[in-house]
Design an enzyme around this catalytic site. Sequence first.
Site, PDB file in Angstrom:
ATOM      1  N   GLU A 181      24.418  50.737  52.736  1.00 60.38           N
ATOM      2  CA  GLU A 181      24.119  51.876  53.609  1.00 60.38           C
ATOM      3  C   GLU A 181      25.195  52.075  54.673  1.00 60.38           C
ATOM      4  O   GLU A 181      25.320  53.165  55.228  1.00 60.38           O
ATOM      5  CB  GLU A 181      22.761  51.678  54.279  1.00 60.38           C
ATOM      6  CG  GLU A 181      21.568  51.836  53.361  1.00 60.38           C
ATOM      7  CD  GLU A 181      21.416  50.689  52.371  1.00 60.38           C
ATOM      8  OE1 GLU A 181      20.931  50.936  51.246  1.00 60.38           O
ATOM      9  OE2 GLU A 181      21.797  49.539  52.719  1.00 60.38           O
ATOM     10  N   GLU A 252      27.496  36.970  42.883  1.00 58.56           N
ATOM     11  CA  GLU A 252      28.787  36.679  43.513  1.00 58.56           C
ATOM     12  C   GLU A 252      28.528  36.650  45.004  1.00 58.56           C
ATOM     13  O   GLU A 252      28.337  37.689  45.638  1.00 58.56           O
ATOM     14  CB  GLU A 252      29.822  37.743  43.123  1.00 58.56           C
ATOM     15  CG  GLU A 252      31.253  37.330  43.423  1.00 58.56           C
ATOM     16  CD  GLU A 252      31.734  37.813  44.771  1.00 58.56           C
ATOM     17  OE1 GLU A 252      31.656  37.020  45.743  1.00 58.56           O
ATOM     18  OE2 GLU A 252      32.164  38.961  44.861  1.00 58.56           O
ATOM     19  N   CYS A 286      35.269  37.720  50.693  1.00 61.77           N
ATOM     20  CA  CYS A 286      34.699  36.427  50.311  1.00 61.77           C
ATOM     21  C   CYS A 286      35.750  35.480  49.763  1.00 61.77           C
ATOM     22  O   CYS A 286      35.543  34.262  49.759  1.00 61.77           O
ATOM     23  CB  CYS A 286      33.575  36.625  49.299  1.00 61.77           C
ATOM     24  SG  CYS A 286      34.050  37.634  47.887  1.00 61.77           S
TER      25      CYS A 286
END
Length: 476
Positions: A181, A252, A286
């Site tokens: 969002e 993931e 990440c």
Amino acid sequence: MSTVLYRCPELLIGGEWRPGRHEQRLVVRNPATGEPLDELRLASADDLQLALQTTQQAFEHWRQVPAHERCARLERGVARLRENTERIAHLLTLEQGKTLAEARMECAMAADLIKWYAEEARRVYGRVIPARLPNSRMEVFKFPVGPVAAFSPWNFPLVLSARKLGGAIAAGCSIVLKAAEETPASVAAMVDCLNQELPPGVVQLLYGVPAEVSQALIASPVVRKVTFTGSVPVGRHLAELSARHLKRITLELGGHAPVIVCGDADIARTVNLMVQHKFRNAGQACLAPTRFFVDRRIYGDFVDAFGATQALRVGAGMAAETQMGPVASARRQAAVQDLIARSVAAGARPVASAVPEAGYFVAPTLLADVPLDAPVMSEEPFGPVACAVPFDSLDQAIAQANHNPYGLAGYLFTDSAKAILAVSERLEVGSLAVNGMGVSVPEAPFGGVKDSGYGSESGTEGMEAFLDTKFMHYVA
């Protein structure tokens, strides 16, 4: 300043854009200023059920479309995406904060991912097994798993959505994507490029209250596969929900990538590569290199060289001179600053620069001489923070690098074949780069071990995630 008009998108359901009917709305903000861009209307329970109904109908048709046609349609969608790169990149920078150069690069990466999957659609092979009986045949078939529920995050909204969209659609699945969002407009613009070349309902795009959307999609018997990129706590929750309904899931999750810098490494080259990689997207990646384990003999020189990050130009992503933009939200800004403060209190030595006062900015920071029990050694920063620790032996460096619940990506800098062999066998990560940065490309699997999740995206392994296997034994 961007000349692109920002508007929050509607929901894509059944091939049509329609306003969300949830009573709740969310404000999307520009991270460089903190000012509102627009209000996002969310999916209601009725919207979710309609999306499930139409994705089931679309799957029954799409699964029968020949692979060559699926490939051609996706490639036409990719061509549209490339044509709209500049507009989509501006939307991405406005809502996410990354530099315009990084946003353009992300558009290109998303296009490459979908194109690779499109080509791979023509290479989904079964096999023939030598039969045990005369006048018989044993064969193995691959076929699409079914409608997919996909959840993508805000840090790389285009690339991480493309990994899911490309694989599912190429395999012959329909897909319902619940995108972040915080970054709705850029993903909607990318999805629209694909949707214009696909039958109605093959791809659907939702924004909504996360708990409501995940519960409705995963619990539905329509959905046969779940794929999620995001935080470890949310990943655990979705894994439990998927297990309850016996749904296959690819996860993931977070990362806290170790970098082992051996004594023979080229310090200038290593630092130059790692500074680029670490502070890309303000460290909100990440696979960003974060925990630097450096041979004690070169540790001082390494820290001094890395301290040059103070010269990085931090500012609004739209400014041509900016090298690092803001973090994505006030919440992320507060979390990163809190982690730095707690780690400094534990004994880490900060090396940082000044940043603009307005907006959600965090200074690119190196924490040197970090105690192994400092918070930053175990908690994923997900921001522009790196930490450095000296080591005395390679065994010690590997042990310290593995002393962490994450296992997504890792990096090694050395010319020693012995060190490369040892680290490649013993470092607990899903991807390892040696003397470089490349741990994520469309043609290779990307995924983690330990708390970084399970399953792979990209590569042939990523395609397999959207396929089921059927064995047939035919006797004439």
